[in-house]
Scaffold this motif. Structure first.
Motif, PDB file in Angstrom:
ATOM      1  N   THR A  55       0.605  -1.239  -0.053  1.00  0.00           N
ATOM      2  CA  THR A  55      -0.004  -0.104   0.016  1.00  0.00           C
ATOM      3  C   THR A  55       0.804   1.263  -0.059  1.00  0.00           C
ATOM      4  OG1 THR A  55      -1.688  -1.154   1.411  1.00  0.00           O
ATOM      5  CG2 THR A  55      -1.967   1.154   1.149  1.00  0.00           C
ATOM      6  N   CYS A  56       1.695   1.341   0.806  1.00  0.00           N
ATOM      7  CA  CYS A  56       2.875   2.389   0.876  1.00  0.00           C
ATOM      8  C   CYS A  56       3.478   2.552  -0.371  1.00  0.00           C
ATOM      9  CB  CYS A  56       3.819   2.098   1.998  1.00  0.00           C
ATOM     10  SG  CYS A  56       3.204   1.602   3.629  1.00  0.00           S
ATOM     11  N   LEU A  57       3.949   1.444  -0.963  1.00  0.00           N
ATOM     12  CA  LEU A  57       4.712   1.559  -2.276  1.00  0.00           C
ATOM     13  C   LEU A  57       4.027   2.011  -3.452  1.00  0.00           C
ATOM     14  CD1 LEU A  57       6.651  -1.567  -1.744  1.00  0.00           C
ATOM     15  CD2 LEU A  57       7.439   0.679  -1.360  1.00  0.00           C
ATOM     16  N   LYS A  58       2.638   2.231  -3.337  1.00  0.00           N
ATOM     17  CA  LYS A  58       1.916   2.600  -4.232  1.00  0.00           C
ATOM     18  C   LYS A  58       2.315   4.126  -4.476  1.00  0.00           C
ATOM     19  CE  LYS A  58      -2.516   0.266  -3.838  1.00  0.00           C
ATOM     20  NZ  LYS A  58      -3.562   0.117  -3.102  1.00  0.00           N
ATOM     21  N   CYS A  59       2.455   4.758  -3.539  1.00  0.00           N
ATOM     22  CA  CYS A  59       2.957   6.279  -3.411  1.00  0.00           C
ATOM     23  C   CYS A  59       4.465   6.273  -3.478  1.00  0.00           C
ATOM     24  CB  CYS A  59       2.235   7.084  -2.442  1.00  0.00           C
ATOM     25  SG  CYS A  59       0.430   7.010  -2.728  1.00  0.00           S
ATOM     26  N   HIS A  60       4.855   5.591  -2.375  1.00  0.00           N
ATOM     27  CA  HIS A  60       6.453   5.728  -2.226  1.00  0.00           C
ATOM     28  C   HIS A  60       7.395   4.792  -2.848  1.00  0.00           C
ATOM     29  CE1 HIS A  60       5.861   8.371   1.005  1.00  0.00           C
ATOM     30  NE2 HIS A  60       4.661   7.775   1.517  1.00  0.00           N
ATOM     31  N   ASP A  61       7.425   4.921  -4.466  1.00  0.00           N
ATOM     32  CA  ASP A  61       8.060   3.933  -5.152  1.00  0.00           C
ATOM     33  C   ASP A  61       9.427   4.577  -5.682  1.00  0.00           C
ATOM     34  OD1 ASP A  61       7.283   5.714  -7.013  1.00  0.00           O
ATOM     35  OD2 ASP A  61       6.021   4.478  -8.002  1.00  0.00           O
ATOM     36  N   GLY A 110       4.916   3.715  12.317  1.00  0.00           N
ATOM     37  CA  GLY A 110       4.064   3.764  13.508  1.00  0.00           C
ATOM     38  C   GLY A 110       2.517   3.869  12.552  1.00  0.00           C
ATOM     39  N   PRO A 111       1.437   3.961  13.386  1.00  0.00           N
ATOM     40  CA  PRO A 111       0.298   3.948  12.810  1.00  0.00           C
ATOM     41  C   PRO A 111       0.141   5.093  11.892  1.00  0.00           C
ATOM     42  CG  PRO A 111       0.356   4.150  15.343  1.00  0.00           C
ATOM     43  CD  PRO A 111       1.526   4.193  15.047  1.00  0.00           C
ATOM     44  N   ALA A 112      -0.294   4.514  10.916  1.00  0.00           N
ATOM     45  CA  ALA A 112      -0.572   5.585   9.728  1.00  0.00           C
ATOM     46  C   ALA A 112      -1.933   6.131   9.623  1.00  0.00           C
ATOM     47  CB  ALA A 112      -0.272   4.554   8.422  1.00  0.00           C
ATOM     48  N   GLY A 113      -2.821   5.565  10.390  1.00  0.00           N
ATOM     49  CA  GLY A 113      -4.137   6.066  10.307  1.00  0.00           C
ATOM     50  C   GLY A 113      -4.566   6.345   8.935  1.00  0.00           C
ATOM     51  N   ASN A 114      -5.042   7.534   8.367  1.00  0.00           N
ATOM     52  CA  ASN A 114      -5.507   7.706   7.126  1.00  0.00           C
ATOM     53  C   ASN A 114      -4.452   8.422   6.094  1.00  0.00           C
ATOM     54  OD1 ASN A 114      -5.990   9.891   8.520  1.00  0.00           O
ATOM     55  ND2 ASN A 114      -8.349   9.911   7.949  1.00  0.00           N
ATOM     56  N   HIS A 115      -3.198   8.524   6.891  1.00  0.00           N
ATOM     57  CA  HIS A 115      -1.986   8.902   5.907  1.00  0.00           C
ATOM     58  C   HIS A 115      -2.141   8.138   4.506  1.00  0.00           C
ATOM     59  CE1 HIS A 115       1.949  10.031   4.736  1.00  0.00           C
ATOM     60  NE2 HIS A 115       2.049   8.910   4.194  1.00  0.00           N
ATOM     61  N   THR A 116      -2.604   6.952   4.328  1.00  0.00           N
ATOM     62  CA  THR A 116      -2.452   6.050   3.098  1.00  0.00           C
ATOM     63  C   THR A 116      -3.683   6.646   2.123  1.00  0.00           C
ATOM     64  OG1 THR A 116      -3.656   4.431   4.102  1.00  0.00           O
ATOM     65  CG2 THR A 116      -1.478   4.167   4.246  1.00  0.00           C
ATOM     66  N   GLU A 117      -4.718   7.141   2.765  1.00  0.00           N
ATOM     67  CA  GLU A 117      -5.835   7.349   1.817  1.00  0.00           C
ATOM     68  C   GLU A 117      -5.780   8.580   0.932  1.00  0.00           C
ATOM     69  OE1 GLU A 117      -8.766   5.837   2.698  1.00  0.00           O
ATOM     70  OE2 GLU A 117      -7.539   4.677   4.121  1.00  0.00           O
ATOM     71  N   LYS A 118      -6.322   8.658  -0.242  1.00  0.00           N
ATOM     72  CA  LYS A 118      -6.194   9.716  -1.079  1.00  0.00           C
ATOM     73  C   LYS A 118      -6.610  11.012  -0.391  1.00  0.00           C
ATOM     74  CE  LYS A 118      -6.215   7.850  -5.684  1.00  0.00           C
ATOM     75  NZ  LYS A 118      -6.406   6.542  -5.677  1.00  0.00           N
ATOM     76  N   VAL A 119      -6.120  12.097  -0.695  1.00  0.00           N
ATOM     77  CA  VAL A 119      -6.637  13.418  -0.317  1.00  0.00           C
ATOM     78  C   VAL A 119      -7.351  14.338  -1.228  1.00  0.00           C
ATOM     79  CG1 VAL A 119      -5.090  13.568   1.767  1.00  0.00           C
ATOM     80  CG2 VAL A 119      -4.293  14.683  -0.381  1.00  0.00           C
ATOM     81  N   LYS A 120      -8.192  15.099  -0.736  1.00  0.00           N
ATOM     82  CA  LYS A 120      -9.221  15.801  -1.731  1.00  0.00           C
ATOM     83  C   LYS A 120      -8.081  17.371  -1.966  1.00  0.00           C
ATOM     84  CE  LYS A 120     -13.489  14.307  -0.444  1.00  0.00           C
ATOM     85  NZ  LYS A 120     -13.440  13.771   0.920  1.00  0.00           N
ATOM     86  N   GLN A 121      -8.313  17.836  -2.856  1.00  0.00           N
ATOM     87  CA  GLN A 121      -7.642  19.343  -2.982  1.00  0.00           C
ATOM     88  C   GLN A 121      -7.740  20.122  -1.658  1.00  0.00           C
ATOM     89  OE1 GLN A 121      -8.669  21.253  -6.695  1.00  0.00           O
ATOM     90  NE2 GLN A 121      -6.425  21.888  -7.019  1.00  0.00           N
ATOM     91  N   GLY A 122      -6.724  20.539  -1.283  1.00  0.00           N
ATOM     92  CA  GLY A 122      -6.672  21.522  -0.056  1.00  0.00           C
ATOM     93  C   GLY A 122      -6.786  20.739   1.253  1.00  0.00           C
ATOM     94  N   GLU A 123      -6.988  19.549   1.209  1.00  0.00           N
ATOM     95  CA  GLU A 123      -6.950  18.794   2.430  1.00  0.00           C
ATOM     96  C   GLU A 123      -5.393  18.327   2.588  1.00  0.00           C
ATOM     97  OE1 GLU A 123     -10.409  15.727   3.353  1.00  0.00           O
ATOM     98  OE2 GLU A 123      -8.793  14.787   2.392  1.00  0.00           O
TER      99      GLU A 123
END
Ligand code: HEC
Ligand code: HEC
Ligand code: HEC
Ligand code: HEC
Ligand code: HEC
Ligand code: HEC
Ligand code: HEC
Ligand code: HEC
Ligand code: HEC
Ligand code: HEC
Length: 340
Positions: A65-71, A106-119
């Motif tokens: 999951t992380c590697l989707k963004c951190h490749d 540590g706990p990623a919470g919703n760090h892994t979620e897509k964020v909307k513009q401005g969020e």
């Protein structure tokens, strides 16, 4: 802290991560959520954890999951971690066999979620003394697995009290940790220790800049029983490990040699021969003012062309050592004055 402790803390106790699969398919069972919350709340008040950090939850998502963004195309390529002991999914001690990236981050919470513009993306634990995560919290994570004999003096050691982070020296996302090779280690230590860096560039020095030695031959950066992070209890014990011929015992020892090699030598480097703090005769005259022979104030007058030729033997070549050649002690029956 073992693997099972992590599982408990994360609330994932009943989920077994298949070590052969990168994909962490487990979701936090909703039943477990209250328990998880309690445990996390407790961990917030335990020392080493930031009291004001947001109580994020373990996402339970695996590395993929992380590697989707951190490749590898990312600004900070994380993939080399898989070529180290930390990325060993088949080794049950390894973070990758436990909560994978979340073991350390540590706990990623919703760090892994897509964020909307401005969020703003939920924060996640970062490492190094410049990172937002408090250094004590970071170091506690590493020490959970590395609290062994080599770090027995970490607490109270100067690097701990000066808030140096494990990650200031160690690099996790690198194929080879810089601390474990001579050149990279010396470079890294020197980034903070500029005075010592300069000492090793002096005319006479321990051969660190030729990659023949490293700081950790003499120091334990994690803390030590001795002074100045020295590996051994005393300085002489350290020097004698490599310069065993100076250890003795000899028939006629020279008192300062038994006491402390650094009374005469700079351990790092010197502008004088043989790492000497001062040049003879001045070195010797720090302690010997009224030797059995005249011990005047030496000056240029004693040099060739000067007005006091009798002083030459005290000033030229090896000075006092012209006669007292056995400065580390003598084994000759009549070597009491260290002459032979
Ligand atoms: C949807 C994309 C996405 C996913 C999935 C994702 N991240 Fe991130 N992460 C980012 C972005 C973007 C940043 C850059 C910082 C920011 O803008 O918030 C970041 C920053 C970070 C940082 C640096 C934080 C800091 O404060 O310096 C770490 C560490 C990190 N991520 C780890 C992880 C881990 C571990 C996972 C898996 C549990 C993960 N990320 C999953 C997008 C993602
Ligand atoms: C979940 C346990 C765990 C955590 C947390 C952990 N490590 Fe490790 N670490 C290991 C294991 C397992 C190895 C491999 C040991 C081996 O091969 O004998 C290792 C190896 C190392 C090595 C040796 C590297 C090498 O190439 O030989 C260093 C340095 C290290 N870890 C530093 C850290 C630092 C710094 C942190 C915190 C950011 C950390 N570790 C967090 C388990 C952990
Ligand atoms: C000031 C730099 C520095 C800091 C800070 C530091 N280390 Fe090290 N570390 C080293 C050096 C140098 C070595 C290699 C020589 C040695 O083993 O002493 C090393 C080796 C290691 C190793 C591999 C060898 C072993 O002992 O198993 C581990 C694991 C490790 N360190 C963990 C940690 C942890 C955990 C922290 C934080 C609590 C930490 N280090 C902080 C410099 C540092
Ligand atoms: C052994 C603990 C450990 C594990 C496991 C680990 N990391 Fe890291 N991570 C660190 C440390 C320590 C740093 C700080 C830089 C360094 O040491 O290389 C870091 C840095 C990062 C950064 C850059 C943060 C920044 O400040 O810009 C990202 C992104 C990241 N890690 C993501 C991940 C992802 C994704 C995984 C899983 C594939 C992962 N990490 C696994 C310890 C770990
Ligand atoms: C991030 C910066 C940093 C790095 C990297 C670092 N140190 Fe230090 N070190 C410090 C600070 C800060 C102090 C305390 C102030 C001082 O004495 O300069 C210190 C102190 C020391 C001391 C003096 C101890 C004392 O009691 O006076 C020794 C020895 C030392 N470090 C060795 C090392 C070695 C060896 C390395 C590399 C393995 C290293 N340091 C890497 C920051 C660092
Ligand atoms: C040959 C052994 C040896 C090596 C190699 C060595 N040191 Fe030292 N270091 C010592 C000794 C011994 C002392 C204590 C000096 C004293 O008390 O006069 C010391 C003292 C220090 C101090 C405390 C301040 C000072 O200068 O007295 C720092 C900081 C330090 N060393 C950093 C380093 C760094 C960084 C490296 C690697 C670049 C390094 N040392 C390599 C033996 C060594
Ligand atoms: C890890 C091994 C090691 C330790 C520990 C060590 N040395 Fe050395 N020392 C060396 C090496 C290697 C050389 C370089 C020899 C050469 O150039 O032929 C050297 C060179 C020297 C020299 C200069 C020799 C010359 O002819 O110029 C002196 C003096 C010296 N060391 C004193 C010390 C003192 C004092 C200590 C304790 C603080 C110490 N050493 C600790 C390995 C060590
Ligand atoms: C009283 C001052 C003094 C003390 C104390 C001292 N040395 Fe020396 N050392 C010297 C002098 C002077 C030389 C230069 C000798 C020469 O030019 O022949 C020297 C040279 C050396 C050398 C390089 C030449 C050789 O003889 O091998 C080494 C290695 C050395 N010392 C190690 C040590 C060690 C290890 C200790 C502590 C056990 C120590 N010294 C204590 C004064 C001292
Ligand atoms: C740190 C102080 C110190 C330094 C530096 C020092 N010495 Fe000594 N030296 C002593 C002490 C203490 C004794 C023992 C005196 C006694 O037993 O009465 C001694 C004894 C001697 C003796 C034997 C004296 C006797 O009466 O048996 C000679 C010769 C000598 N030193 C020469 C030198 C030379 C040459 C140097 C410079 C290379 C030197 N010393 C540097 C402290 C020092
Ligand atoms: C030309 C040779 C020579 C030189 C150069 C020399 N010495 Fe001596 N030194 C001797 C002799 C010979 C003795 C023994 C005298 C005796 O037994 O009465 C001696 C004795 C000593 C003693 C013991 C004093 C005593 O009362 O027995 C000390 C200490 C000493 N020298 C220190 C030094 C120092 C320091 C230097 C350099 C400034 C130096 N010497 C240079 C030849 C020399």
């Amino acid at each position: 802290m073992g693997k099972s402790d992590y599982r408990e803390e994360s609330g994932l106790a009943d989920r077994v991560l298949d070590p052969n699969k990168l994909i962490g398919r487990y979701q936090i069972a909703s039943l477990l959520r209250p328990a998880l919350f309690l445990i996390l709340a407790c961990s917030m008040v335990s020392p080493g954890f930031a009291a004001d950090a947001e109580p994020a939850e373990y996402s339970g998502k695996g590395a993929d999951t992380c590697l989707k963004c951190h490749d590898e195309d990312n600004e900070y390529p994380v993939l080399p971690v898989f070529r180290t002991g930390h990325g060993e999914r088949n080794d049950s001690r390894s973070p990758m066999a436990i909560l994978q990236c979340e073991t350390c981050h540590g706990p990623a919470g919703n760090h892994t979620e897509k964020v909307k513009q401005g969020e703003i993306r939920a924060p996640i634990r970062a490492f190094g003394s410049g990172a937002w995560t408090p250094v004590t919290e970071q170091n506690a994570i590493c020490l959970k697995c590395h609290n062994d004999t080599n770090r027995i003096n970490w607490h109270g050691g100067i690097h701990e009290t000066e808030s140096v982070a494990c990650a200031d020296c160690h690099q996790t996302h690198a194929r080879r940790d810089p601390m474990l090779t001579a050149r990279n280690q010396v470079e890294k230590c020197n980034q903070c220790h500029l005075k010592q860096k300069a000492e090793f560039y002096r005319r006479s020095s321990h051969p660190l800049r030729f990659d023949k030695m490293r700081c950790s031959d003499c120091h334990n950066a994690h803390g030590s029983f001795g002074d100045k992070l020295i590996r051994t209890a005393t300085k002489n014990e350290l020097c004698n490990q490599c310069h065993a011929e100076k250890r003795g015992p000899v028939l006629w020892p020279h008192a300062p040699v038994l006491e402390d090699c650094t009374l005469c030598h700079n351990s790092h480097g010197s502008v004088n021969n043989a790492l000497l703090n001062k040049r003879p005769p001045f070195l010797c005259q720090q302690c010997h003012n009224n030797a059995g022979h005249p011990s005047p104030l030496y000056s240029g007058d004693g040099l060739p062309g000067g007005s006091v030729p009798s002083q030459r033997k005290f000033l030229l070549a090896r000075s006092c050592l012209n006669c007292h050649s056995q400065v580390h002690g003598s084994n000759h029956p009549s070597g009491v004055k260290l002459l032979r």
